[in-house]
Design a protein around this motif. Structure first.
Motif, PDB file in Angstrom:
ATOM      1  N   ALA A  10      17.571  52.103  24.788  1.00 14.06           N
ATOM      2  CA  ALA A  10      18.294  51.930  23.525  1.00 14.06           C
ATOM      3  C   ALA A  10      19.739  52.369  23.716  1.00 14.06           C
ATOM      4  O   ALA A  10      19.999  53.426  24.286  1.00 14.06           O
ATOM      5  CB  ALA A  10      17.638  52.739  22.414  1.00 14.06           C
ATOM      6  N   GLY A  11      20.664  51.535  23.233  1.00 14.44           N
ATOM      7  CA  GLY A  11      22.086  51.824  23.355  1.00 14.44           C
ATOM      8  C   GLY A  11      22.636  52.541  22.147  1.00 14.44           C
ATOM      9  O   GLY A  11      21.993  52.613  21.100  1.00 14.44           O
ATOM     10  N   PRO A  12      23.843  53.075  22.271  1.00 16.28           N
ATOM     11  CA  PRO A  12      24.438  53.846  21.180  1.00 16.28           C
ATOM     12  C   PRO A  12      24.757  53.012  19.938  1.00 16.28           C
ATOM     13  O   PRO A  12      24.840  53.537  18.844  1.00 16.28           O
ATOM     14  CB  PRO A  12      25.716  54.418  21.803  1.00 16.28           C
ATOM     15  N   ILE A  65      14.100  45.814  26.722  1.00 20.01           N
ATOM     16  CA  ILE A  65      12.836  46.130  27.378  1.00 20.01           C
ATOM     17  C   ILE A  65      12.946  45.598  28.796  1.00 20.01           C
ATOM     18  O   ILE A  65      13.199  44.413  29.000  1.00 20.01           O
ATOM     19  CB  ILE A  65      11.641  45.495  26.652  1.00 20.01           C
ATOM     20  N   LEU A  66      12.786  46.477  29.763  1.00 16.67           N
ATOM     21  CA  LEU A  66      12.900  46.047  31.144  1.00 16.67           C
ATOM     22  C   LEU A  66      11.736  45.143  31.512  1.00 16.67           C
ATOM     23  O   LEU A  66      10.631  45.314  30.999  1.00 16.67           O
ATOM     24  CB  LEU A  66      12.955  47.268  32.062  1.00 16.67           C
ATOM     25  N   PRO A  86      24.130  60.888  36.284  1.00 20.92           N
ATOM     26  CA  PRO A  86      24.815  61.022  34.986  1.00 20.92           C
ATOM     27  C   PRO A  86      24.634  59.741  34.162  1.00 20.92           C
ATOM     28  O   PRO A  86      24.801  58.636  34.682  1.00 20.92           O
ATOM     29  CB  PRO A  86      26.276  61.226  35.367  1.00 20.92           C
ATOM     30  N   THR A  87      24.238  59.896  32.915  1.00 20.14           N
ATOM     31  CA  THR A  87      24.026  58.737  32.051  1.00 20.14           C
ATOM     32  C   THR A  87      25.092  58.686  30.969  1.00 20.14           C
ATOM     33  O   THR A  87      25.576  59.721  30.514  1.00 20.14           O
ATOM     34  CB  THR A  87      22.638  58.792  31.388  1.00 20.14           C
ATOM     35  N   PRO A  88      25.456  57.483  30.533  1.00 15.20           N
ATOM     36  CA  PRO A  88      26.439  57.349  29.456  1.00 15.20           C
ATOM     37  C   PRO A  88      25.925  57.990  28.160  1.00 15.20           C
ATOM     38  O   PRO A  88      24.730  57.960  27.879  1.00 15.20           O
ATOM     39  CB  PRO A  88      26.597  55.844  29.291  1.00 15.20           C
ATOM     40  N   SER A  89      26.842  58.517  27.381  1.00 18.17           N
ATOM     41  CA  SER A  89      26.491  59.166  26.126  1.00 18.17           C
ATOM     42  C   SER A  89      25.863  58.171  25.153  1.00 18.17           C
ATOM     43  O   SER A  89      26.328  57.044  25.010  1.00 18.17           O
ATOM     44  CB  SER A  89      27.752  59.778  25.509  1.00 18.17           C
ATOM     45  N   GLY A  90      24.796  58.593  24.488  1.00 18.02           N
ATOM     46  CA  GLY A  90      24.170  57.785  23.455  1.00 18.02           C
ATOM     47  C   GLY A  90      23.042  56.888  23.926  1.00 18.02           C
ATOM     48  O   GLY A  90      22.346  56.290  23.119  1.00 18.02           O
TER      49      GLY A  90
END
Length: 67
Positions: free
Chosen positions: A14-16, A22-23, A44-48
């Motif tokens: 789910a994105g911000p 769904i992969l 490191p993952t992007p915020s949100g």
């Protein structure tokens, strides 16, 4: 002969902004899906962004034929 349903686990991202993907791959066990999330979170993952394991019933019975 009674049929049984098997759970298939999908990795959902789910994105911000509320988007969801769904992969295409699936997992036979929840532990496999959770291990994929743990591996992803090592970087490191992007915020949100969030990842979840979502179960879905298989369309096949225990002998592999369609119901």
């Amino acid at each position: 002969m009674a049929s049984t349903a098997a759970l298939i686990w999908y990795l959902v991202i789910a994105g911000p902004q509320g988007g969801m993907a769904i992969l295409p791959g699936s997992f036979d066990k929840r532990e496999q899906c959770m291990a994929a999330i743990a591996e992803y979170q090592r970087q490191p993952t992007p915020s949100g962004w969030t990842l979840q394991c979502i179960p879905s019933a298989s369309p096949f019975t225990n002998n592999g034929s369609a119901e």
